[in-house]
Scaffold this active site. Sequence first.
Site, PDB file in Angstrom:
ATOM      1  N   GLU A  85       0.833  -1.222   0.000  1.00  0.00           N
ATOM      2  CA  GLU A  85       0.000   0.000   0.000  1.00  0.00           C
ATOM      3  C   GLU A  85       0.859   1.260   0.000  1.00  0.00           C
ATOM      4  O   GLU A  85       1.699   1.450   0.895  1.00  0.00           O
ATOM      5  CB  GLU A  85      -0.920  -0.016   1.240  1.00  0.00           C
ATOM      6  CG  GLU A  85      -1.865   1.173   1.287  1.00  0.00           C
ATOM      7  CD  GLU A  85      -2.844   1.117   2.459  1.00  0.00           C
ATOM      8  OE1 GLU A  85      -3.187   0.011   2.914  1.00  0.00           O
ATOM      9  OE2 GLU A  85      -3.244   2.198   2.906  1.00  0.00           O
ATOM     10  N   LYS A 280      -7.033  -0.837  11.617  1.00  0.00           N
ATOM     11  CA  LYS A 280      -6.459  -1.240  10.322  1.00  0.00           C
ATOM     12  C   LYS A 280      -5.231  -0.384  10.034  1.00  0.00           C
ATOM     13  O   LYS A 280      -4.217  -0.862   9.529  1.00  0.00           O
ATOM     14  CB  LYS A 280      -7.521  -1.080   9.223  1.00  0.00           C
ATOM     15  CG  LYS A 280      -7.121  -1.631   7.873  1.00  0.00           C
ATOM     16  CD  LYS A 280      -6.327  -0.669   7.020  1.00  0.00           C
ATOM     17  CE  LYS A 280      -5.986  -1.257   5.676  1.00  0.00           C
ATOM     18  NZ  LYS A 280      -5.086  -0.394   4.901  1.00  0.00           N
ATOM     19  N   ASP A 296       4.373 -14.572  11.158  1.00  0.00           N
ATOM     20  CA  ASP A 296       3.062 -14.984  10.655  1.00  0.00           C
ATOM     21  C   ASP A 296       2.043 -13.863  10.902  1.00  0.00           C
ATOM     22  O   ASP A 296       1.514 -13.711  12.004  1.00  0.00           O
ATOM     23  CB  ASP A 296       2.671 -16.271  11.400  1.00  0.00           C
ATOM     24  CG  ASP A 296       1.342 -16.840  10.952  1.00  0.00           C
ATOM     25  OD1 ASP A 296       0.558 -16.111  10.325  1.00  0.00           O
ATOM     26  OD2 ASP A 296       1.090 -18.013  11.264  1.00  0.00           O
ATOM     27  N   HIS A 393      -2.427  10.878   0.515  1.00  0.00           N
ATOM     28  CA  HIS A 393      -2.694   9.553  -0.042  1.00  0.00           C
ATOM     29  C   HIS A 393      -2.739   9.578  -1.568  1.00  0.00           C
ATOM     30  O   HIS A 393      -2.114   8.784  -2.235  1.00  0.00           O
ATOM     31  CB  HIS A 393      -4.056   9.114   0.490  1.00  0.00           C
ATOM     32  CG  HIS A 393      -4.167   7.649   0.655  1.00  0.00           C
ATOM     33  ND1 HIS A 393      -3.776   7.020   1.811  1.00  0.00           N
ATOM     34  CD2 HIS A 393      -4.590   6.686  -0.179  1.00  0.00           C
ATOM     35  CE1 HIS A 393      -3.972   5.737   1.684  1.00  0.00           C
ATOM     36  NE2 HIS A 393      -4.461   5.493   0.480  1.00  0.00           N
TER      37      HIS A 393
END
Length: 440
Positions: A85, A280, A296, A393
């Site tokens: 991202e 998130k 992991d 962004h």
Amino acid sequence: MPNTIAGFSKLSKEEKINWITAAYFSNPQEAISILKNYWNSDEKLQKLHDEFIENTISNFYIPLGVAPNFLINGKYNSIPMAIEESSVVAAASKAAKFWSTRGGFKATVINTEKIGQVHFIFKGDVTKLTSFFAQTKTKFYTNTESITKNMQKRGGGILDIELRDKTNLLPNYYQLHATFETKDSMGANFINSCLEQFAKTLKEEAQNYDSFSEEEKDIEVVMSILSNYVPNCIVRAEVSCPVEDLAEKHIENPKAFVERFIRAIQIAEVEPFRAVTHNKGIMNGIDAVVLATGNDFRAVEAGIHAYASRNGSYSSLSHAKIENDIFTFWLEVPLALGTVGGLTSLHPLVKLSLEMLENPSAKELMQFVAVAGLAQNFAALRSLTTTGIQDGHMKMHLNNILNQFEANDEERVLIRKHFKHHVVSHSAVVEYIETLRRTV
Ligand code: MEV
């Protein structure tokens, strides 16, 4: 006709590719060429990657970036981040730089206990089961000595084994709930091996326990597996500084900024729809370091989100306050990580990432990961509560759009110049590229 095949795993890599491309692609040759484009020309390296999983047909690249200037517990670090991202690494670097002149990050490992469970069904008298467990408990330790010997040498091992009565949740359901210290390894193999031995001991010893009836002797072990929920394997990351020291380009009024920043966190503390997105953003930082260091991320994700719901409602992982004009912003997250074993000594980029972090212990890695999460959250909230997220962004996203349209160098210069003063949106960029191309 369904596209099915028997014995796919036994085919060679070439045969697998031939089958899959013939079955699913209108242009199999093109698909084959894309897949092969991503093979590594170093055959040894390619073989290593092929063998990480099964049925490998190619490599799936994710960029490895670096966020430098992280002052953590008084020492500067550069943090490797594997993530697809755009904006995440830039945001981390910005937050790192911001806090480096305001005391830096402080990180502390609170505890490091891992958990595993043997889930079983016992049909009978619970008081007998309790006495049986008390009498048998030492056997669980002695029967796992060959597994625990090396871990004990490193200062780890089994911490405790408890019998847990879960019959209020499910008829006849009990657990052996065991806790472990696994030092610098994530410990999944160690824990699962111990648990499978516990299960064996449980069944065998029950057969020989005279006070049990025949039905009671017949304990049914449903499964033995570690838990990825590790609420006693917690790390805390924190930043703090006098409110007035927060003044900066987009923070002209630090007090107003901080109040709005805290309000944003309070919203994430009480409102699950916002909390999920808030967390998130934290996971953008956490996962990127977890992935770069060969850990992991699915386990980490599952455990952290369970932790975020521990009080019955999904809530923010981070918190903030002002006390005596000092702004403090922190998070606590469960992280079961390893710096030995697993991919850590196999994947060349994982080894490199760990070396970049100066070969940390698992505890030190927990600190880096938590700090990356906090930095990411700070950067996101700072943008959200000041300029809005789309400003930075979309500027980062501009690159992706330019690549998508295969813009040449000249076009890139013109487009970047134009969007310095115009709002970036996908359609605006596309329109501008088209205009440019029409006029050439
Ligand atoms: C985007 O990947 C992450 C954010 O949505 C996080 C947030 O909203 O706090 C910007």
